[in-house]
Design a protein around this motif. Structure first.
Motif, mmCIF file in Angstrom:
data_model
loop_
_atom_site.group_PDB
_atom_site.id
_atom_site.type_symbol
_atom_site.label_atom_id
_atom_site.label_comp_id
_atom_site.label_asym_id
_atom_site.label_seq_id
_atom_site.Cartn_x
_atom_site.Cartn_y
_atom_site.Cartn_z
ATOM 1 N N ARG A 17 13.792 -22.688 7.848
ATOM 2 C CA ARG A 17 12.482 -23.194 8.293
ATOM 3 C C ARG A 17 12.494 -24.717 8.353
ATOM 4 O O ARG A 17 11.954 -25.311 9.275
ATOM 5 C CB ARG A 17 11.377 -22.700 7.355
ATOM 6 C CG ARG A 17 9.975 -23.141 7.797
ATOM 7 C CD ARG A 17 8.884 -22.408 7.032
ATOM 8 N NE ARG A 17 8.822 -20.995 7.404
ATOM 9 C CZ ARG A 17 9.301 -20.001 6.657
ATOM 10 N NH1 ARG A 17 9.865 -20.253 5.477
ATOM 11 N NH2 ARG A 17 9.214 -18.753 7.074
ATOM 12 N N LEU A 18 13.132 -25.351 7.385
ATOM 13 C CA LEU A 18 13.190 -26.811 7.388
ATOM 14 C C LEU A 18 14.097 -27.331 8.500
ATOM 15 O O LEU A 18 13.842 -28.399 9.069
ATOM 16 C CB LEU A 18 13.645 -27.335 6.019
ATOM 17 C CG LEU A 18 12.494 -27.626 5.040
ATOM 18 C CD1 LEU A 18 11.768 -26.352 4.641
ATOM 19 C CD2 LEU A 18 12.984 -28.364 3.805
ATOM 20 N N VAL A 19 15.147 -26.581 8.822
ATOM 21 C CA VAL A 19 15.998 -26.963 9.953
ATOM 22 C C VAL A 19 15.210 -26.855 11.256
ATOM 23 O O VAL A 19 15.285 -27.744 12.127
ATOM 24 C CB VAL A 19 17.258 -26.085 10.010
ATOM 25 C CG1 VAL A 19 18.005 -26.300 11.323
ATOM 26 C CG2 VAL A 19 18.174 -26.398 8.832
ATOM 27 N N LEU A 20 14.430 -25.778 11.399
ATOM 28 C CA LEU A 20 13.588 -25.625 12.591
ATOM 29 C C LEU A 20 12.607 -26.789 12.713
ATOM 30 O O LEU A 20 12.443 -27.362 13.803
ATOM 31 C CB LEU A 20 12.820 -24.300 12.513
ATOM 32 C CG LEU A 20 11.745 -24.076 13.597
ATOM 33 C CD1 LEU A 20 12.366 -24.076 14.994
ATOM 34 C CD2 LEU A 20 10.989 -22.776 13.338
ATOM 35 N N MET A 21 11.970 -27.167 11.607
ATOM 36 C CA MET A 21 11.017 -28.277 11.636
ATOM 37 C C MET A 21 11.718 -29.594 11.971
ATOM 38 O O MET A 21 11.173 -30.435 12.687
ATOM 39 C CB MET A 21 10.290 -28.375 10.297
ATOM 40 C CG MET A 21 9.422 -27.145 9.986
ATOM 41 S SD MET A 21 8.660 -27.185 8.336
ATOM 42 C CE MET A 21 7.343 -28.387 8.610
ATOM 43 N N ALA A 22 12.946 -29.751 11.491
ATOM 44 C CA ALA A 22 13.704 -30.962 11.798
ATOM 45 C C ALA A 22 14.073 -31.021 13.279
ATOM 46 O O ALA A 22 14.046 -32.091 13.903
ATOM 47 C CB ALA A 22 14.965 -31.026 10.930
ATOM 48 N N VAL A 23 14.412 -29.872 13.859
ATOM 49 C CA VAL A 23 14.726 -29.824 15.292
ATOM 50 C C VAL A 23 13.497 -30.210 16.112
ATOM 51 O O VAL A 23 13.581 -31.009 17.067
ATOM 52 C CB VAL A 23 15.212 -28.412 15.692
ATOM 53 C CG1 VAL A 23 15.282 -28.274 17.212
ATOM 54 C CG2 VAL A 23 16.579 -28.134 15.076
ATOM 55 N N LEU A 24 12.334 -29.668 15.749
ATOM 56 C CA LEU A 24 11.109 -29.990 16.472
ATOM 57 C C LEU A 24 10.755 -31.473 16.326
ATOM 58 O O LEU A 24 10.366 -32.126 17.304
ATOM 59 C CB LEU A 24 9.961 -29.120 15.958
ATOM 60 C CG LEU A 24 10.080 -27.620 16.271
ATOM 61 C CD1 LEU A 24 8.984 -26.837 15.554
ATOM 62 C CD2 LEU A 24 10.028 -27.366 17.767
ATOM 63 N N ALA A 25 10.892 -32.008 15.116
ATOM 64 C CA ALA A 25 10.631 -33.438 14.908
ATOM 65 C C ALA A 25 11.588 -34.289 15.735
ATOM 66 O O ALA A 25 11.213 -35.354 16.242
ATOM 67 C CB ALA A 25 10.761 -33.784 13.423
ATOM 68 N N SER A 26 12.812 -33.817 15.900
ATOM 69 C CA SER A 26 13.801 -34.550 16.699
ATOM 70 C C SER A 26 13.432 -34.551 18.176
ATOM 71 O O SER A 26 13.565 -35.586 18.859
ATOM 72 C CB SER A 26 15.196 -33.942 16.510
ATOM 73 O OG SER A 26 15.608 -34.032 15.163
ATOM 74 N N LEU A 27 12.974 -33.410 18.684
ATOM 75 C CA LEU A 27 12.521 -33.344 20.077
ATOM 76 C C LEU A 27 11.385 -34.328 20.310
ATOM 77 O O LEU A 27 11.360 -35.051 21.322
ATOM 78 C CB LEU A 27 12.083 -31.924 20.428
ATOM 79 C CG LEU A 27 13.180 -30.859 20.458
ATOM 80 C CD1 LEU A 27 12.572 -29.484 20.717
ATOM 81 C CD2 LEU A 27 14.224 -31.180 21.521
ATOM 82 N N TRP A 28 10.433 -34.344 19.379
ATOM 83 C CA TRP A 28 9.316 -35.298 19.460
ATOM 84 C C TRP A 28 9.838 -36.734 19.461
ATOM 85 O O TRP A 28 9.427 -37.559 20.274
ATOM 86 C CB TRP A 28 8.375 -35.063 18.281
ATOM 87 C CG TRP A 28 7.356 -36.144 18.106
ATOM 88 C CD1 TRP A 28 6.132 -36.239 18.697
ATOM 89 C CD2 TRP A 28 7.481 -37.309 17.274
ATOM 90 N NE1 TRP A 28 5.480 -37.387 18.295
ATOM 91 C CE2 TRP A 28 6.292 -38.061 17.421
ATOM 92 C CE3 TRP A 28 8.480 -37.782 16.422
ATOM 93 C CZ2 TRP A 28 6.073 -39.258 16.738
ATOM 94 C CZ3 TRP A 28 8.266 -38.975 15.748
ATOM 95 C CH2 TRP A 28 7.076 -39.707 15.919
ATOM 96 N N GLY A 29 10.734 -37.025 18.519
ATOM 97 C CA GLY A 29 11.217 -38.395 18.362
ATOM 98 C C GLY A 29 12.047 -38.878 19.536
ATOM 99 O O GLY A 29 11.936 -40.039 19.959
#
Length: 307
Positions: A85-97
């Protein structure tokens, strides 16, 4: 603006403390995430303040706004031993960034000399106000609000993975899928809004430079078509929604629908309220038709959602 900044600074101190005291105690892994994030945040705040004072360019933190959440999210994921779940959230934050970094870069925000780059026009407007004529008042504002507050805010709205770690034994489920779709949908809306703004400004300034006639919208000076005809700040609206969705990952995973990590999303909303007030004050003074635009077009929420 000073009152808004003071309110935000007080809120950012009081709200997390109250929420933390009355929330569920953090385990050792969560504490390590929080402490690591806080150390990075303080180092970034000090660096931003020193560089902005040396260069007299107060947009140094703008260069980090889209990068630090990626750093925090992946550090949290690593400390969690790569919880899914934290990896998924990190991927989404990366797309945003990545998207926001690109948008900032094409507007001249970065330079190979990292301390240079375009400064946000609002800081110069603010400097010219009577209450900031004393250089020490501006230095204190730069330290407490521009450097420290903004860095703290970015850390706060990137903290939901710490809460999500409470459900580290719970596999990814339907709520994670739905929230991921919502996150990406808001990201697409923000991308479209920024592109429409970019296309409008590029066309307007190209025509002004070449002496070509402007169309009606360009003549008024500001964009009011596309998503900008639905709300006055579609990019700001989507940005706020993105971090509310990010918060909901931890809320749904743990069943704690109201938890301390909500502080970041709430404070971001307050910041955008104050920031949009300031921007619109400038626009209303610059463009005669902007006040009419404000009367007929909602700020963040479409009329359908306000009825």
């Amino acid at each position: 603006m000073i009152r808004t900044a003071a309110l935000l600074i007080v809120t950012i101190i009081v709200l997390p403390i109250v929420a933390f005291l009355f929330g569920k105690p953090l385990n050792d892994v969560q504490q390590k995430m929080l402490v690591t994030g806080a150390i990075i945040m303080l180092a970034a705040a000090v660096t931003v303040f020193v560089v902005s004072e040396i260069t007299t360019n107060c947009s140094q933190f703008d260069k980090l706004w889209s990068i630090l959440p990626i750093v925090y999210a992946w550090i949290f994921a690593g400390i969690s031993q790569w919880n899914s779940r934290l990896v998924l959230m990190a991927v989404l934050a990366s797309l945003w960034g990545i998207r926001l970094t690109y948008n900032f870069a094409r507007r001249g925000g970065y330079s190979w000399k990292f301390w240079q780059g375009e400064e946000d026009y609002r800081w110069e407007v603010l400097r010219q106000r009577k209450e900031f004529q004393n250089k020490w008042v501006w230095k204190i504002f730069n330290l407490l609000f521009i450097s420290l507050y903004q860095n703290t805010l970015v850390l706060l709205f990137t903290l939901p993975p710490i809460v999500a770690y409470e459900a580290s034994n719970k596999p990814l489920g339907f709520s994670d899928f739905v929230l991921s779709i919502l996150f990406i949908a808001m990201l697409v809306i923000e991308t479209i809004a920024d592109q429409q703004q970019w296309n409008f400004q590029s066309s307007k300034y190209r025509k002004l430079a070449s002496g070509e006639p402007l169309n009606d919208e360009e003549s008024q000076g500001f964009i009011s078509s596309g998503l900008w005809s639905i709300v006055r700040h579609p990019n700001y609206a989507a940005e706020q929604a993105i971090w509310v969705v990010f918060y909901l990952f931890g809320a749904f995973a743990t069943g704690g629908y109201l938890n301390w990590s909500l502080a970041g999303a709430l404070l971001l909303m307050l910041l955008f309220q104050g920031s949009s007030n300031f921007s619109e004050e400038i626009s209303a003074n610059k463009y005669p038709l902007y006040k009419d635009y404000m009367k007929r077009t909602p700020r963040f929420l479409p009329k359908l959602l306000r009825s």
